[in-house]
Design a protein around this motif. Structure first.
Motif, short mmCIF file in Angstrom:
data_model
loop_
_atom_site.label_atom_id
_atom_site.label_comp_id
_atom_site.label_asym_id
_atom_site.label_seq_id
_atom_site.Cartn_x
_atom_site.Cartn_y
_atom_site.Cartn_z
N SER A 40 0.84 -1.20 0.00
CA SER A 40 0.00 0.00 0.00
C SER A 40 0.87 1.25 0.00
N VAL A 41 0.34 2.30 -0.59
CA VAL A 41 0.94 3.63 -0.50
C VAL A 41 0.07 4.44 0.45
N LEU A 42 0.71 5.06 1.44
CA LEU A 42 0.00 5.84 2.46
C LEU A 42 0.14 7.32 2.17
N SER A 43 -0.94 8.02 1.95
CA SER A 43 -0.97 9.47 1.81
C SER A 43 0.16 10.03 0.93
N PRO A 44 0.13 9.75 -0.36
CA PRO A 44 1.17 10.33 -1.23
C PRO A 44 1.08 11.85 -1.26
N LEU A 45 2.22 12.48 -1.39
CA LEU A 45 2.30 13.94 -1.38
C LEU A 45 2.95 14.41 -2.67
N SER A 46 2.37 15.41 -3.29
CA SER A 46 2.92 16.00 -4.51
C SER A 46 3.06 17.50 -4.28
N ARG A 47 4.30 17.99 -4.37
CA ARG A 47 4.56 19.41 -4.15
C ARG A 47 5.02 20.04 -5.46
N SER A 48 4.28 21.03 -5.93
CA SER A 48 4.62 21.72 -7.16
C SER A 48 5.78 22.66 -6.91
N VAL A 49 6.79 22.56 -7.77
CA VAL A 49 7.95 23.43 -7.65
C VAL A 49 7.87 24.55 -8.68
N ASN A 50 7.39 24.22 -9.86
CA ASN A 50 7.13 25.20 -10.90
C ASN A 50 6.01 24.64 -11.77
N ARG A 51 5.82 25.17 -12.96
CA ARG A 51 4.69 24.75 -13.80
C ARG A 51 4.69 23.27 -14.15
N LYS A 52 5.87 22.68 -14.29
CA LYS A 52 5.89 21.29 -14.73
C LYS A 52 6.64 20.33 -13.82
N ASP A 53 7.40 20.81 -12.87
CA ASP A 53 8.18 19.94 -11.99
C ASP A 53 7.50 19.75 -10.64
N TYR A 54 7.47 18.49 -10.20
CA TYR A 54 6.84 18.14 -8.93
C TYR A 54 7.79 17.29 -8.11
N TYR A 55 7.77 17.50 -6.80
CA TYR A 55 8.52 16.66 -5.88
C TYR A 55 7.52 15.74 -5.20
N ARG A 56 7.66 14.44 -5.42
CA ARG A 56 6.70 13.46 -4.92
C ARG A 56 7.27 12.72 -3.72
N THR A 57 6.42 12.48 -2.73
CA THR A 57 6.77 11.67 -1.58
C THR A 57 5.76 10.54 -1.49
N MET A 58 6.25 9.30 -1.47
CA MET A 58 5.39 8.12 -1.43
C MET A 58 5.76 7.25 -0.23
N PRO A 59 5.08 7.46 0.90
CA PRO A 59 5.29 6.55 2.03
C PRO A 59 4.54 5.24 1.76
N CYS A 60 5.23 4.13 1.93
CA CYS A 60 4.65 2.82 1.62
C CYS A 60 4.70 1.91 2.84
N VAL A 61 3.73 1.00 2.92
CA VAL A 61 3.74 -0.03 3.94
C VAL A 61 3.45 -1.36 3.27
N LEU A 62 4.20 -2.35 3.65
CA LEU A 62 3.99 -3.71 3.17
C LEU A 62 3.66 -4.56 4.38
N HIS A 63 2.68 -5.40 4.23
CA HIS A 63 2.34 -6.38 5.28
C HIS A 63 2.69 -7.75 4.73
N TYR A 64 3.48 -8.48 5.49
CA TYR A 64 3.84 -9.84 5.09
C TYR A 64 3.13 -10.82 6.01
N PHE A 65 2.40 -11.74 5.41
CA PHE A 65 1.69 -12.79 6.13
C PHE A 65 2.36 -14.12 5.83
N SER A 66 2.88 -14.76 6.86
CA SER A 66 3.60 -16.01 6.70
C SER A 66 2.63 -17.19 6.68
N ASP A 67 3.05 -18.26 6.03
CA ASP A 67 2.27 -19.50 6.08
C ASP A 67 2.81 -20.44 7.14
N ASP A 68 3.88 -20.04 7.82
CA ASP A 68 4.53 -20.86 8.84
C ASP A 68 4.22 -20.28 10.21
#
Length: 143
Positions: A40-68
């Motif tokens: 999953s991506v949690l609350s992505p953030l996009s910050r405009s720097v000028n007309r066409k350039d953006y600084y993106r922040t993508m906090p992610c979380v992974l959940h691992y479920f074991s079968d053991d």
């Protein structure tokens, strides 16, 4: 861009862990096959720097479920280390993006892996290319 990040994470995990694991980016609680990763991506953030350039922040979380269920902690800690290593760098449209703030923890026998990707991107469409409608070319019909 969120889907590209999710796909890149899935591909990196598949390359590291192979087809004996399952990778989900959608909630499929009833049909989940173990062992698996939920990505999953949690609350992505996009910050405009000028007309066409953006600084993106993508906090992610992974959940691992074991079968053991017997050696869950040992197994999950090993999986966590491997996941952090294979997800340190992602290829996003030819741009190599390094993960920051990488960590993992165990909660109720589920491994949670946290990563944050920060990168520059350009806006896909150019605003100067928008067409204008000339009102003299519009014809009206009366019926």
């Amino acid at each position: 861009m969120v889907n590209k990040v999710l796909n890149s994470i899935s591909k990196a995990l598949y390359t590291e862990f192979g087809e004996s694991y399952h990778y989900y980016v959608e909630d499929v609680e009833q049909a989940t096959k173990l062992p698996c990763f939920h990505i999953s991506v949690l609350s992505p953030l996009s910050r405009s720097v000028n007309r066409k350039d953006y600084y993106r922040t993508m906090p992610c979380v992974l959940h691992y479920f074991s079968d053991d269920k017997v050696t869950t902690n040992n197994n999950c800690y090993s999986i966590g280390e491997r996941a952090l290593e294979c997800l340190e760098y992602l290829n996003l449209d030819g741009q190599l993006v390094r993960s920051e703030d990488m960590s993992f923890t165990m909660v109720d026998d589920v491994l949670q892996i946290f990563l944050t990707y920060r990168f520059w991107t350009e806006k896909a469409e150019d605003l100067d290319q928008m067409e204008t409608l000339d009102s003299t070319e519009v014809s009206t019909k009366t019926t």
